[in-house]
Structures are given as structure tokens and as C-alpha cells.
Design a protein around this motif. Structure first.
Motif, mmCIF file in Angstrom:
data_model
loop_
_atom_site.group_PDB
_atom_site.id
_atom_site.type_symbol
_atom_site.label_atom_id
_atom_site.label_comp_id
_atom_site.label_asym_id
_atom_site.label_seq_id
_atom_site.Cartn_x
_atom_site.Cartn_y
_atom_site.Cartn_z
ATOM 1 N N VAL A 1 40.433 37.000 48.064
ATOM 2 C CA VAL A 1 40.727 37.217 46.654
ATOM 3 C C VAL A 1 40.250 38.634 46.314
ATOM 4 O O VAL A 1 39.197 39.052 46.770
ATOM 5 C CB VAL A 1 39.978 36.166 45.801
ATOM 6 N N PRO A 2 41.007 39.405 45.541
ATOM 7 C CA PRO A 2 40.542 40.742 45.165
ATOM 8 C C PRO A 2 39.199 40.687 44.447
ATOM 9 O O PRO A 2 38.933 39.766 43.674
ATOM 10 C CB PRO A 2 41.634 41.247 44.208
ATOM 11 N N GLY A 3 38.367 41.670 44.704
ATOM 12 C CA GLY A 3 37.068 41.735 44.043
ATOM 13 C C GLY A 3 36.121 42.649 44.782
ATOM 14 O O GLY A 3 36.440 43.163 45.856
ATOM 15 N N GLY A 4 34.954 42.868 44.191
ATOM 16 C CA GLY A 4 33.974 43.709 44.855
ATOM 17 C C GLY A 4 32.750 43.978 44.012
ATOM 18 O O GLY A 4 32.548 43.379 42.965
ATOM 19 N N ALA B 1 36.050 44.696 37.427
ATOM 20 C CA ALA B 1 37.200 43.836 37.710
ATOM 21 C C ALA B 1 38.497 44.633 37.666
ATOM 22 O O ALA B 1 39.343 44.506 38.560
ATOM 23 C CB ALA B 1 37.248 42.674 36.716
ATOM 24 N N ARG B 2 38.660 45.459 36.658
ATOM 25 C CA ARG B 2 39.887 46.262 36.551
ATOM 26 C C ARG B 2 40.016 47.243 37.717
ATOM 27 O O ARG B 2 41.080 47.391 38.298
ATOM 28 C CB ARG B 2 39.919 47.006 35.222
ATOM 29 N N ARG B 3 38.910 47.913 38.058
ATOM 30 C CA ARG B 3 38.933 48.883 39.157
ATOM 31 C C ARG B 3 39.231 48.188 40.485
ATOM 32 O O ARG B 3 40.091 48.630 41.249
ATOM 33 C CB ARG B 3 37.587 49.619 39.239
ATOM 34 N N GLU B 4 38.529 47.086 40.758
ATOM 35 C CA GLU B 4 38.733 46.387 42.029
ATOM 36 C C GLU B 4 40.147 45.813 42.141
ATOM 37 O O GLU B 4 40.749 45.867 43.205
ATOM 38 C CB GLU B 4 37.687 45.280 42.204
#
Length: 149
Positions: A41-44, A56-59
Motif C-alpha cells: 500500500v502506498p505510504g512512508g 500522505a499527499r507526498r507519499e
């Protein structure tokens, strides 16, 4: 063993990660890191000076190329290793989001090799003890149906 817990809120300073359960045209969006053969899942990690929403927006942009999307907070989550002797390490906390992406850039500009847009959840998870649980919690909270094989 990994323990995953969910909270309604937490002190902002404790939120170190953002994870974004992402959809596009009703399908799931996952990413594949260049150095792995699995999906996630996208994230970081949250960077110094960022709000967790900015993280959240950047990742989401860095890991999927999403340029036009709606982002919604779901809840706070935590992860901690649990040992056979009953002890646990300190919880690491993050914010769980959902996103609906309308548009992607044509090329990725990060460590992500490709994105997968699919109706089914992947079988090969990068974080199999964590991310399927985050999706189930999102489903429980939003009462969504998750297709499976």
C-alpha cells in the motif's frame, strides 16, 4: 509476531508514518519497490516539518504518481513486535488514509518500479502482517466489500 492496533486519535507528535489505501476507478492501487518482488500500500515516513496530511499527499504522489485525488483520514494505527516472552517493543504509530485517485502522471519519479491497479488484493505482500490488517480495518470502518480470490 507483529501486533497492529487501531485508535481514534493520538498525539500528533507520535504519528511517524502515513499509509494510504488507494483506489482508482473502483480498483485497488498498490506499488512495487524496485528492490522487491512484492506489493504494498502506498505510504512512508513523515519528514521533519511535515504535517501527517502532507506526508500522505507526498507519499501518494511519490509512490503512485497520483496528481489528482481526494484523501480521507480513517484512523490512527500502531505496529509493535511482540515476543514469545510476552514483551512488546514500543508502538510505532501512523495515520491510515484512503484515497480516490482521478489522475496519474505517466512516469514515476521514486524508488517505486511500477504500480498495480487491480480488482483483487495481491498475494505477495511486502508487509503481510500489517497491510492486510489495515485494509480490513478500513473495510470495517467504511463497510466496504473487499474482493478476494
Amino acid at each position: 509476531m507483529i501486533k497492529v492496533r487501531f485508535y481514534e486519535k493520538a498525539d500528533d507528535s507520535r504519528l511517524k508514518f502515513a499509509v494510504i489505501i488507494t483506489k482508482h476507478d473502483g480498483k485497488w492501487v498498490f506499488c512495487k519497490h524496485r528492490e522487491r518482488e512484492t506489493y504494498e500500500v502506498p505510504g512512508g515516513h513523515r519528514e521533519a516539518g511535515e504535517t501527517v496530511d502532507e506526508t500522505a499527499r507526498r507519499e501518494l504522489y511519490e509512490e503512485t504518481g497520483a496528481t489528482d485525488f481526494d484523501l480521507f483520514p480513517v484512523c490512527v494505527y500502531s505496529v509493535a513486535a511482540a515476543y514469545d516472552n510476552g514483551k512488546e517493543e514500543e508502538e510505532t504509530m501512523g495515520m491510515l488514509y484512503t484515497a480516490e485517485v482521478r489522475e496519474f502522471e505517466t512516469e514515476l519519479h521514486s524508488e517505486i518500479e511500477k504500480i498495480l491497479i487491480t480488482e483483487e488484493l495481491p498475494q505477495d505482500w511486502t508487509y503481510p502482517e500489517i497491510q492486510p490488517r489495515l485494509i480490513r480495518e478500513m473495510q470495517r470502518r467504511e463497510n466496504l466489500e473487499i474482493p478476494s480470490k
